[in-house]
Design an enzyme around this catalytic site. Structure first.
Site, PDB file in Angstrom:
ATOM      1  N   SER A  22      -4.218 -49.859  33.785  1.00  0.00           N
ATOM      2  CA  SER A  22      -5.028 -50.537  34.802  1.00  0.00           C
ATOM      3  C   SER A  22      -6.339 -51.081  34.220  1.00  0.00           C
ATOM      4  O   SER A  22      -7.014 -50.418  33.434  1.00  0.00           O
ATOM      5  CB  SER A  22      -5.354 -49.546  35.920  1.00  0.00           C
ATOM      6  OG  SER A  22      -6.126 -50.192  36.906  1.00  0.00           O
ATOM      7  N   ASN A 100      -2.851 -49.667  41.225  1.00  0.00           N
ATOM      8  CA  ASN A 100      -3.988 -48.748  41.094  1.00  0.00           C
ATOM      9  C   ASN A 100      -4.803 -48.839  42.385  1.00  0.00           C
ATOM     10  O   ASN A 100      -5.421 -49.857  42.672  1.00  0.00           O
ATOM     11  CB  ASN A 100      -4.801 -49.166  39.860  1.00  0.00           C
ATOM     12  CG  ASN A 100      -5.881 -48.189  39.462  1.00  0.00           C
ATOM     13  OD1 ASN A 100      -7.049 -48.396  39.772  1.00  0.00           O
ATOM     14  ND2 ASN A 100      -5.521 -47.118  38.777  1.00  0.00           N
ATOM     15  N   CYS A 131     -12.628 -43.425  38.425  1.00  0.00           N
ATOM     16  CA  CYS A 131     -13.450 -44.478  37.826  1.00  0.00           C
ATOM     17  C   CYS A 131     -14.892 -43.996  37.723  1.00  0.00           C
ATOM     18  O   CYS A 131     -15.502 -43.639  38.737  1.00  0.00           O
ATOM     19  CB  CYS A 131     -13.406 -45.767  38.638  1.00  0.00           C
ATOM     20  SG  CYS A 131     -14.454 -47.028  37.890  1.00  0.00           S
ATOM     21  N   LYS A 166      -4.748 -40.532  39.185  1.00  0.00           N
ATOM     22  CA  LYS A 166      -5.221 -40.719  37.804  1.00  0.00           C
ATOM     23  C   LYS A 166      -6.465 -39.873  37.607  1.00  0.00           C
ATOM     24  O   LYS A 166      -7.468 -40.036  38.300  1.00  0.00           O
ATOM     25  CB  LYS A 166      -5.522 -42.192  37.557  1.00  0.00           C
ATOM     26  CG  LYS A 166      -5.989 -42.477  36.143  1.00  0.00           C
ATOM     27  CD  LYS A 166      -5.926 -43.945  35.839  1.00  0.00           C
ATOM     28  CE  LYS A 166      -6.501 -44.268  34.485  1.00  0.00           C
ATOM     29  NZ  LYS A 166      -6.455 -45.712  34.228  1.00  0.00           N
ATOM     30  N   GLY A 218     -10.506 -46.599  24.106  1.00  0.00           N
ATOM     31  CA  GLY A 218     -10.125 -47.012  22.756  1.00  0.00           C
ATOM     32  C   GLY A 218      -9.891 -45.827  21.831  1.00  0.00           C
ATOM     33  O   GLY A 218     -10.025 -44.660  22.233  1.00  0.00           O
ATOM     34  N   THR A 267      -7.085 -50.652  26.139  1.00  0.00           N
ATOM     35  CA  THR A 267      -7.996 -51.383  25.251  1.00  0.00           C
ATOM     36  C   THR A 267      -7.258 -52.134  24.137  1.00  0.00           C
ATOM     37  O   THR A 267      -7.664 -53.233  23.760  1.00  0.00           O
ATOM     38  CB  THR A 267      -9.014 -50.379  24.657  1.00  0.00           C
ATOM     39  OG1 THR A 267      -9.695 -49.753  25.748  1.00  0.00           O
ATOM     40  CG2 THR A 267     -10.032 -51.056  23.774  1.00  0.00           C
TER      41      THR A 267
HETATM   42  C1  FMN Z   1     -12.282 -53.054  31.000  1.00  0.00           C
HETATM   43  C2  FMN Z   1     -11.571 -51.862  31.588  1.00  0.00           C
HETATM   44  C3  FMN Z   1     -11.273 -51.835  32.949  1.00  0.00           C
HETATM   45  C4  FMN Z   1     -10.635 -50.731  33.513  1.00  0.00           C
HETATM   46  N1  FMN Z   1     -10.324 -50.738  34.846  1.00  0.00           N
HETATM   47  C5  FMN Z   1      -9.651 -49.684  35.382  1.00  0.00           C
HETATM   48  C6  FMN Z   1      -9.257 -49.691  36.751  1.00  0.00           C
HETATM   49  O1  FMN Z   1      -9.469 -50.656  37.505  1.00  0.00           O
HETATM   50  N2  FMN Z   1      -8.628 -48.579  37.240  1.00  0.00           N
HETATM   51  C7  FMN Z   1      -8.347 -47.493  36.447  1.00  0.00           C
HETATM   52  O2  FMN Z   1      -7.780 -46.506  36.934  1.00  0.00           O
HETATM   53  N3  FMN Z   1      -8.663 -47.483  35.138  1.00  0.00           N
HETATM   54  C8  FMN Z   1      -9.302 -48.549  34.592  1.00  0.00           C
HETATM   55  N4  FMN Z   1      -9.618 -48.531  33.259  1.00  0.00           N
HETATM   56  C9  FMN Z   1      -9.243 -47.362  32.430  1.00  0.00           C
HETATM   57  C10 FMN Z   1      -7.935 -47.627  31.651  1.00  0.00           C
HETATM   58  O3  FMN Z   1      -6.861 -47.878  32.522  1.00  0.00           O
HETATM   59  C11 FMN Z   1      -7.613 -46.415  30.754  1.00  0.00           C
HETATM   60  O4  FMN Z   1      -7.501 -45.270  31.538  1.00  0.00           O
HETATM   61  C12 FMN Z   1      -8.674 -46.168  29.677  1.00  0.00           C
HETATM   62  O5  FMN Z   1      -9.220 -47.378  29.213  1.00  0.00           O
HETATM   63  C13 FMN Z   1      -8.123 -45.371  28.485  1.00  0.00           C
HETATM   64  O6  FMN Z   1      -7.069 -46.044  27.854  1.00  0.00           O
HETATM   65  P1  FMN Z   1      -7.277 -47.023  26.563  1.00  0.00           P
HETATM   66  O7  FMN Z   1      -8.119 -46.269  25.588  1.00  0.00           O
HETATM   67  O8  FMN Z   1      -5.902 -47.348  26.086  1.00  0.00           O
HETATM   68  O9  FMN Z   1      -7.993 -48.251  27.078  1.00  0.00           O
HETATM   69  C14 FMN Z   1     -10.281 -49.637  32.684  1.00  0.00           C
HETATM   70  C15 FMN Z   1     -10.571 -49.676  31.312  1.00  0.00           C
HETATM   71  C16 FMN Z   1     -11.212 -50.766  30.756  1.00  0.00           C
HETATM   72  C17 FMN Z   1     -11.482 -50.776  29.273  1.00  0.00           C
END
Ligand code: FMN
Length: 314
Positions: A22, A100, A131, A166, A218, A267
């Protein structure tokens, strides 16, 4: 040999364990010309409230060592526009769509979930109670065992869709939150959302994002996220959707071996939007090399040796 990559998340069967996370994949349709949406296990939409939301003013994103900090503030088009404008194309493209769901109140989670349950083409609801970037609702539910339980059981009552809260990593004992979610009727849990963090420009002495603090994602967070998945796997029986810094197939397998039934990738999509077939192909190749017939057989297979050793950090 081609391995069986399918995984079950409650009543839902995904064709493979790779899911777009998401907030890092728009509403899916934005990527439809570069990614075959039907080839992914699923996509998770950006977080949706009942109404449209503007989010925080810029700057909202800053790069960090091996990661990024964001405080978007859950900008979004709201559930009604999503159902009218985005779902039809996602359906036409053959995407498996997890939405989400956000809320500032319990009633809002319930209402958004109800609307999505009546819409055609939603496969599951991921409840965003984690969040770190909004003041009201959201993480306040996710940082309280009662709040977690209340949101899950309220939504459970109004939907037949799989309910997947989540979880936030910004708690001391994430496994107890997974347990609270399971007890309240969750079909699975997603973890982790981002870690609360801060970056300061030393010249101006000002925070680098307008919200002052934001969520770290990340590769920098991966080992912590893997540990949390491992702890939750020990604590609950329901499926786990693991994430946090996955950037290649080996990272994805690390989460699966720790106990995730499927993984989400966020990311890394900003770095390489063509990552998806590499992730799926990489898992397939690993299973062939290790002579494993089904990816599901890899879940939670970490060999920690003596159990008490796993919990000793030094
Ligand atoms: C720019 C951005 C926007 C995000 N928006 C949401 C969101 O709307 N809802 C949510 O549950 N998580 C959101 N996340 C969290 C990601 O879904 C994920 O849980 C988190 O980034 C860890 O995974 P990653 O390291 O692969 O990015 C967001 C993350 C980023 C970087």
């Amino acid at each position: 040999m081609t391995a069986d990559l399918s995984v079950r998340i409650g009543s839902l069967t995904l064709k493979n364990p790779i899911i777009a996370a998401s907030g890092c994949f728009g509403y899916g349709v934005e990527y439809a010309d570069v990614v075959d949406l039907s080839s992914l296990g699923a996509i998770v939409s950006k977080g949706l409230f009942l109404r449209e939301r503007e989010g925080h003013p810029a700057p909202r994103i800053v790069e960090t060592p091996a990661g990024m900090l964001n405080a978007i503030g859950l900008q979004g088009i709201g559930v009604h526009r999503f159902v009218e404008e985005k779902l039809p194309e996602l359906r036409a493209r053959g995407a498996t769509v997890i939405v989400n769901v956000c809320g500032t109140t319990l009633d809002e989670y319930v209402e958004v979930s109800r609307i999505l349950s009546d819409a055609e083409g939603v496969a599951a609801l991921e409840l965003n109670i984690s969040c770190p970037n909004i003041k009201e609702g959201g993480i306040q539910f996710g940082c309280s065992l009662h709040g977690t339980s209340d949101v899950v059981s309220a939504v459970r009552k109004v939907t037949m869709l799989p309910v997947i809260p989540k979880l936030t990593p910004n708690v001391t004992d994430v496994a107890s939150f997974a347990r609270a979610a399971e007890d309240a009727g969750a079909d699975a849990v997603s973890l982790v959302n981002t870690f609360l963090a801060m970056v300061i420009d030393v010249e101006s002495r000002r925070p680098k994002i307008s919200n002052v603090v934001g969520g770290l994602s990340g590769p920098a967070i991966r080992p912590i996220a893997v540990r949390m998945v491992y702890e939750c796997r020990e604590a609950v029986k329901i499926p786990i959707l693991g994430m946090g810094g996955i950037a290649d197939a080996r990272d994805a397998l690390e989460f699966i071996i720790a106990g995730a039934n499927a993984v989400q990738v966020g990311t890394a999509n900003f770095v390489d939007p063509f990552i998806w077939p590499k992730l799926i192909g990489g898992i397939d190749g690993y299973l062939a090399r290790h002579d494993v017939a089904r990816v599901a057989d890899m879940v939670g297979t970490v060999d920690t040796g003596a159990k008490d050793k796993a919990w000793t950090s030094s």
